[in-house]
Write a protein that holds these residues in place. Structure first.
Motif, PDB file in Angstrom:
ATOM      1  N   GLY A  26     -18.072  -6.277   0.308  1.00 13.84           N
ATOM      2  CA  GLY A  26     -17.533  -6.491   1.643  1.00 13.84           C
ATOM      3  C   GLY A  26     -16.082  -6.068   1.781  1.00 13.84           C
ATOM      4  N   LEU A  27     -15.436  -5.696   0.680  1.00 13.85           N
ATOM      5  CA  LEU A  27     -14.023  -5.337   0.729  1.00 13.85           C
ATOM      6  C   LEU A  27     -13.769  -4.007   1.446  1.00 13.85           C
ATOM      7  N   LEU A  28     -14.740  -3.121   1.454  1.00 15.77           N
ATOM      8  CA  LEU A  28     -14.539  -1.834   2.132  1.00 15.77           C
ATOM      9  C   LEU A  28     -14.247  -2.017   3.618  1.00 15.77           C
ATOM     10  N   ASN A  29     -14.664  -3.144   4.173  1.00 14.00           N
ATOM     11  CA  ASN A  29     -14.439  -3.427   5.595  1.00 14.00           C
ATOM     12  C   ASN A  29     -13.181  -4.252   5.846  1.00 14.00           C
ATOM     13  N   GLN A  30     -12.368  -4.462   4.823  1.00 17.68           N
ATOM     14  CA  GLN A  30     -11.204  -5.344   4.967  1.00 17.68           C
ATOM     15  C   GLN A  30      -9.874  -4.609   4.853  1.00 17.68           C
ATOM     16  N   ARG A  31      -9.837  -3.321   5.136  1.00 12.70           N
ATOM     17  CA  ARG A  31      -8.575  -2.581   5.063  1.00 12.70           C
ATOM     18  C   ARG A  31      -7.532  -3.229   5.953  1.00 12.70           C
ATOM     19  N   GLN A  32      -6.354  -3.389   5.384  1.00 11.38           N
ATOM     20  CA  GLN A  32      -5.186  -3.902   6.102  1.00 11.38           C
ATOM     21  C   GLN A  32      -5.397  -5.294   6.707  1.00 11.38           C
ATOM     22  N   SER A  33      -6.243  -6.116   6.111  1.00  9.58           N
ATOM     23  CA  SER A  33      -6.400  -7.482   6.611  1.00  9.58           C
ATOM     24  C   SER A  33      -5.124  -8.276   6.317  1.00  9.58           C
ATOM     25  N   ASP A  34      -4.831  -9.248   7.164  1.00  5.18           N
ATOM     26  CA  ASP A  34      -3.626 -10.061   6.986  1.00  5.18           C
ATOM     27  C   ASP A  34      -3.620 -10.763   5.636  1.00  5.18           C
ATOM     28  N   GLU A  35      -4.773 -11.291   5.215  1.00  6.27           N
ATOM     29  CA  GLU A  35      -4.827 -12.010   3.943  1.00  6.27           C
ATOM     30  C   GLU A  35      -4.560 -11.071   2.772  1.00  6.27           C
ATOM     31  N   LEU A  65      -6.527  -0.861   0.160  1.00  7.18           N
ATOM     32  CA  LEU A  65      -6.878  -1.839   1.195  1.00  7.18           C
ATOM     33  C   LEU A  65      -5.658  -2.483   1.825  1.00  7.18           C
ATOM     34  N   ALA A  66      -4.621  -2.672   1.035  1.00 14.72           N
ATOM     35  CA  ALA A  66      -3.387  -3.301   1.514  1.00 14.72           C
ATOM     36  C   ALA A  66      -2.274  -2.849   0.584  1.00 14.72           C
ATOM     37  N   ALA A  67      -1.066  -2.759   1.131  1.00 12.26           N
ATOM     38  CA  ALA A  67       0.036  -2.293   0.291  1.00 12.26           C
ATOM     39  C   ALA A  67       1.379  -2.780   0.816  1.00 12.26           C
ATOM     40  N   VAL A  68       2.324  -2.830  -0.081  1.00 14.12           N
ATOM     41  CA  VAL A  68       3.720  -3.111   0.206  1.00 14.12           C
ATOM     42  C   VAL A  68       4.513  -1.952  -0.378  1.00 14.12           C
ATOM     43  N   GLY A  69       5.398  -1.354   0.408  1.00 12.73           N
ATOM     44  CA  GLY A  69       6.245  -0.276  -0.084  1.00 12.73           C
ATOM     45  C   GLY A  69       5.542   1.046  -0.284  1.00 12.73           C
ATOM     46  N   LEU A  70       4.381   1.189   0.305  1.00 17.64           N
ATOM     47  CA  LEU A  70       3.564   2.390   0.129  1.00 17.64           C
ATOM     48  C   LEU A  70       2.856   2.670   1.437  1.00 17.64           C
TER      49      LEU A  70
END
Length: 171
Positions: A26-35, A65-70
């Motif tokens: 299910g992670l493929l559908n969670q790009r850039q989620s707040d969590e 899926l999520a990143a900081v500084g990138l």
């Protein structure tokens, strides 16, 4: 003339099962989620790095899926550090200085933007033991290896990536 090379990651022996686990997570559908963004930010802050990412290794690409500084949202699996890290799902992979590691010294992610010099990645492991991707932190300058406490923190945060998707996970 010297040519800088890098070693593309191999594939786990059970790659078809691992790919099935990635798709089923299910992670493929969670790009850039707040969590997921919060987990990446917490990893960077906890380990004191400029960058952190939550990645999935899917087919021939590394999905961020999520990143900081990138700002990248994906890379080729062939240049991914995380593709190497998933080959040993029980351990955090640490590269203190990419310039001193022949697997990565000539990697495009080292030689060009984002100019990675330090990498640490904790595999994100499904309930059935499949490494789906990593929670990784990285920086533009070399660092020493992680302390045991830092490795434990990175592992805990990596496990948190699957928390919303894993009903069997203890509270």
């Amino acid at each position: 003339m010297s040519i800088s090379l890098y070693t593309p990651p191999g594939q786990p022996d059970d790659e078809p099962s691992r790919e099935k686990a990635v798709t089923g997570s299910g992670l493929l559908n969670q790009r850039q989620s707040d969590e997921l963004e919060r987990i990446a930010a917490r990893a960077a802050a906890t380990l004191g790095t400029a960058m952190a990412a939550i990645t999935l290794i899917h087919q021939e690409r590394q999905i961020i899926l999520a990143a900081v500084g990138l700002t990248a949202t994906e890379t080729s699996r062939s240049v991914s550090f995380c593709g190497h890290a998933i080959l040993d799902p029980q351990n955090v992979m640490v590269v203190p200085d990419t310039h001193a590691d022949e697997r990565f010294a000539g990697n495009p992610l080292v030689l060009a933007d984002p100019h990675l010099r330090f990498y640490a990645g904790a595999p994100i492991v499904s309930a059935d033991g499949q490494a789906l991707g990593t929670l990784c932190v990285f920086d533009r300058y070399p660092r020493t290896s992680l302390s045991a406490e830092d490795e434990a923190a990175l592992r805990t945060l990596a496990a948190d990536v699957l928390a919303p998707n894993n009903e069997d996970k203890p509270a």
